[in-house]
Design an enzyme around this catalytic site. Structure first.
Site, mmCIF file in Angstrom:
data_model
loop_
_atom_site.group_PDB
_atom_site.id
_atom_site.type_symbol
_atom_site.label_atom_id
_atom_site.label_comp_id
_atom_site.label_asym_id
_atom_site.label_seq_id
_atom_site.Cartn_x
_atom_site.Cartn_y
_atom_site.Cartn_z
ATOM 1 N NE ARG A 9 -4.271 -1.497 0.078
ATOM 2 C CZ ARG A 9 -4.370 -2.514 -0.683
ATOM 3 N NH1 ARG A 9 -3.555 -3.074 -1.564
ATOM 4 N NH2 ARG A 9 -5.650 -2.934 -0.577
ATOM 5 C CG HIS B 81 -3.243 0.030 -6.815
ATOM 6 N ND1 HIS B 81 -3.574 0.791 -5.471
ATOM 7 C CD2 HIS B 81 -3.360 -1.247 -6.392
ATOM 8 C CE1 HIS B 81 -3.785 -0.079 -4.566
ATOM 9 N NE2 HIS B 81 -3.815 -1.379 -5.085
#
Length: 310
Positions: free
Chosen positions: A225, A273
């Protein structure tokens, strides 16, 4: 009482979920937000961002499913304390992550970032080729994704190790656990892969201190993350050569501001992502399997430990 399963995420994917539920569980009333039907009949909710006041809005809600692999987007303090929360564990997520990390590790192992720089400079310069067995790969995070990635890399002959907060045993992998064993894990890692969940303890985890414990010139593959990485510390480590090249699939924020140094850094490869994405059909199958486990009183796959945050 009718059982309603409410889906609150991408409606296009939701329609594919609906097909799976109609085929496998026609007795469940599957609905896609905002068509909630009778709120009192909603027993299961799948969402990326659940609505506010769950306890009031859906008084008979029994399980909250994340529609993605992570749960760090949930505000656990705002959720009913006894409500089970389940993260997504499905083959599509695992397969995609294994593909991405394998590609990134192989690229770093075979010096592809350097060859791209040489190409831009018009250089034809072969570099020494090292066997996979001489390259030490370390994976931070030994959950389902970390273990699947390591199984692939071990099969390709890499010298693999893993680290997590709690003790694990993985075939063919040197497993390290806890803060005391982190330095030894980092010292033997030429290519570091971050697959940690985002928690209070992993926020800012990839920092100058951690980079300093890696061998000089180590590679970084970050697929955890964005908030786990201290951007300024990575830029400093790249400038000094402590980190040779970095492959980043997650950033903070997403997307990065146009002026951010990562965009045009010659030693940073950015992707938006996309390392792993939930596949709607297999995700629906996985969630429905968990619904059936819950009904039978069996443990659900991916049940979150709220104290750990994953």
């Amino acid at each position: 009482m009718t059982t309603t399963f409410l889906y609150k995420s991408d409606p296009v994917r939701g329609r594919l979920w609906a097909e799976v539920f109609r085929r496998r569980a026609p007795d469940i009333d599957f609905r896609i937000w905002p068509d909630i039907g009778d709120p009192a009949q909603v027993r299961f909710l799948a969402a990326w961002e659940p609505p506010d006041d769950l306890a009031v809005r859906f008084p008979n809600l029994e399980v909250l499913f994340s529609s993605g692999a992570g749960v760090d987007q949930f505000d656990f303090a705002a959720l009913p304390p006894a409500l089970p929360v389940v993260r997504m564990v499905e083959p599509g997520i695992v397969g995609g992550m294994v593909e991405y990390v394998t590609h990134a590790v192989l690229g770093l192992h075979r010096d592809m970032p350097q060859y791209r720089r040489q190409q831009q400079e018009g250089q034809w310069k072969p570099l020494p080729v090292r066997p996979a067995g001489e390259r030490r790969v370390g994976v931070l995070g030994l959950g389902s994704l970390g273990q699947a990635v390591l199984a692939q890399l071990v099969g390709m002959g890499f010298d693999c190790a893993g680290w997590s907060r709690s003790r694990h045993a993985v075939d063919g992998v040197q497993c390290h656990a806890g803060a005391d064993e982190l330095p030894a894990f980092l010292a033997r890692t030429d290519i570091l892969v971050c697959l940690l969940p985002l928690t209070d303890s992993t926020r800012g985890f990839l920092d100058a201190r951690l980079f300093s414990m890696l061998p000089a010139g180590a590679g970084l593959v970050h697929v955890g993350r964005g908030p786990q990485l201290v951007d300024t510390d990575l830029l400093a480590a790249l400038a000094s050569g402590q980190i040779g090249d970095a492959v980043l699939d997650v950033t903070d924020p997403e997307p990065l501001p146009p002026a951010h140094a990562f965009w045009r850094h010659p030693h940073v490869q950015l992707t938006p992502h996309i390392a792993s994405m939930t596949q709607p059909l297999s995700a629906a199958e996985a969630v429905l399997d968990n619904v059936q486990r819950f009904a039978a009183g069996e443990p659900m796959v991916g049940l979150v430990d709220r104290q750990k945050g994953y």
